[in-house]
Design a protein around this motif. Sequence first.
Motif, PDB file in Angstrom:
ATOM      1  N   ALA A  39       0.854  -1.181   0.000  1.00  0.00           N
ATOM      2  CA  ALA A  39       0.000   0.000   0.000  1.00  0.00           C
ATOM      3  C   ALA A  39       0.888   1.228   0.000  1.00  0.00           C
ATOM      4  O   ALA A  39       1.979   1.208   0.572  1.00  0.00           O
ATOM      5  N   GLY A  40       0.436   2.287  -0.657  1.00  0.00           N
ATOM      6  CA  GLY A  40       1.237   3.495  -0.673  1.00  0.00           C
ATOM      7  C   GLY A  40       0.493   4.668  -1.252  1.00  0.00           C
ATOM      8  O   GLY A  40      -0.543   4.514  -1.893  1.00  0.00           O
ATOM      9  N   MET A  55      -4.346  -2.620   6.218  1.00  0.00           N
ATOM     10  CA  MET A  55      -4.384  -3.632   5.162  1.00  0.00           C
ATOM     11  C   MET A  55      -4.944  -4.928   5.717  1.00  0.00           C
ATOM     12  O   MET A  55      -4.905  -5.173   6.925  1.00  0.00           O
ATOM     13  N   THR A  56      -5.420  -5.766   4.840  1.00  0.00           N
ATOM     14  CA  THR A  56      -5.897  -7.087   5.223  1.00  0.00           C
ATOM     15  C   THR A  56      -4.944  -8.122   4.643  1.00  0.00           C
ATOM     16  O   THR A  56      -4.614  -8.063   3.452  1.00  0.00           O
ATOM     17  N   THR A  57      -4.497  -9.054   5.488  1.00  0.00           N
ATOM     18  CA  THR A  57      -3.572 -10.083   5.012  1.00  0.00           C
ATOM     19  C   THR A  57      -4.261 -10.971   3.986  1.00  0.00           C
ATOM     20  O   THR A  57      -5.451 -11.271   4.101  1.00  0.00           O
ATOM     21  N   THR A  58      -3.521 -11.367   2.968  1.00  0.00           N
ATOM     22  CA  THR A  58      -4.084 -12.184   1.888  1.00  0.00           C
ATOM     23  C   THR A  58      -3.513 -13.602   1.873  1.00  0.00           C
ATOM     24  O   THR A  58      -3.952 -14.428   1.087  1.00  0.00           O
ATOM     25  N   THR A  59      -2.546 -13.871   2.746  1.00  0.00           N
ATOM     26  CA  THR A  59      -1.882 -15.177   2.770  1.00  0.00           C
ATOM     27  C   THR A  59      -1.744 -15.671   4.198  1.00  0.00           C
ATOM     28  O   THR A  59      -1.386 -14.902   5.090  1.00  0.00           O
ATOM     29  N   VAL A  98      -4.132  -5.489   9.562  1.00  0.00           N
ATOM     30  CA  VAL A  98      -2.877  -5.027  10.149  1.00  0.00           C
ATOM     31  C   VAL A  98      -2.689  -3.561   9.769  1.00  0.00           C
ATOM     32  O   VAL A  98      -3.115  -3.135   8.699  1.00  0.00           O
ATOM     33  N   THR A  99      -2.071  -2.795  10.659  1.00  0.00           N
ATOM     34  CA  THR A  99      -1.916  -1.361  10.435  1.00  0.00           C
ATOM     35  C   THR A  99      -0.470  -0.939  10.618  1.00  0.00           C
ATOM     36  O   THR A  99       0.206  -1.403  11.540  1.00  0.00           O
ATOM     37  N   ASN A 100      -0.011  -0.066   9.747  1.00  0.00           N
ATOM     38  CA  ASN A 100       1.325   0.506   9.848  1.00  0.00           C
ATOM     39  C   ASN A 100       1.220   1.991   9.530  1.00  0.00           C
ATOM     40  O   ASN A 100       0.365   2.415   8.759  1.00  0.00           O
ATOM     41  N   TRP A 101       2.061   2.788  10.136  1.00  0.00           N
ATOM     42  CA  TRP A 101       2.109   4.211   9.813  1.00  0.00           C
ATOM     43  C   TRP A 101       3.545   4.615   9.528  1.00  0.00           C
ATOM     44  O   TRP A 101       4.490   4.002  10.023  1.00  0.00           O
ATOM     45  N   GLY A 110       5.256   7.189   0.031  1.00  0.00           N
ATOM     46  CA  GLY A 110       5.560   6.230   1.090  1.00  0.00           C
ATOM     47  C   GLY A 110       4.805   4.933   0.820  1.00  0.00           C
ATOM     48  O   GLY A 110       3.590   4.947   0.594  1.00  0.00           O
ATOM     49  N   TYR A 111       5.533   3.824   0.798  1.00  0.00           N
ATOM     50  CA  TYR A 111       4.943   2.507   0.533  1.00  0.00           C
ATOM     51  C   TYR A 111       5.325   1.534   1.639  1.00  0.00           C
ATOM     52  O   TYR A 111       6.425   1.618   2.200  1.00  0.00           O
ATOM     53  N   THR A 112       4.426   0.591   1.919  1.00  0.00           N
ATOM     54  CA  THR A 112       4.687  -0.423   2.944  1.00  0.00           C
ATOM     55  C   THR A 112       4.051  -1.746   2.536  1.00  0.00           C
ATOM     56  O   THR A 112       3.034  -1.763   1.837  1.00  0.00           O
ATOM     57  N   THR A 113       4.678  -2.840   2.967  1.00  0.00           N
ATOM     58  CA  THR A 113       4.167  -4.191   2.704  1.00  0.00           C
ATOM     59  C   THR A 113       4.215  -4.999   4.001  1.00  0.00           C
ATOM     60  O   THR A 113       5.259  -5.027   4.655  1.00  0.00           O
ATOM     61  N   PRO A 114       3.096  -5.668   4.383  1.00  0.00           N
ATOM     62  CA  PRO A 114       3.137  -6.518   5.570  1.00  0.00           C
ATOM     63  C   PRO A 114       3.827  -7.842   5.246  1.00  0.00           C
ATOM     64  O   PRO A 114       3.603  -8.435   4.187  1.00  0.00           O
TER      65      PRO A 114
END
Length: 165
Positions: A39-40, A55-59, A98-101, A110-114
């Motif tokens: 997400a970004g 985000m919602t985990t997909t795996t 899951v949440t990240n800031w 700004g991009y992030t991946t769980p």
Amino acid sequence: MLIVPQAQATTPGEEACPPDVWTKVVRIKSGYEDIGPTAGKKSGGGGTSRLTYAMTTTTAKETKWTSGLTGSASWGIAKVEASVSRDIVNKTEKGVSVTNWMEVPSGKYGYTTPKIERTNYVVERWQDTASCGARFLGNEGSLAAITVYPFFSECIASSPCTPKP
């Protein structure tokens, strides 16, 4: 009168060390695996912005035990946790929020991946020898353990970017 000679040992005999059997945990490697989408977005306005990503985990992922000489998955997890003083996560679920800031400067992306961190271990079996050495008996098994959940990889750049690791 008969005198019995006294024996004096100068080197250890066969009973010098008990034949104890013990295990040794060896860390092989660590790596990261995606559990959801990246997400970004671009930070607007003046100054630094806090971008929050939900985000919602997909795996779904799980800790995996491969048996060698003996042992169950729970036995292997307990051995590794005791040896490395880290908690092992048995499994993760699909569909978990899951949440990240991130603090992103104005005009930057700004991009992030769980992700999860997976660390591979081998549990070895050893035996003390009579001469106080050690003899390798074999591998009890190997553990592909989830050691961090969730972990977020991030990137901040002037244009869209791919989070690493």
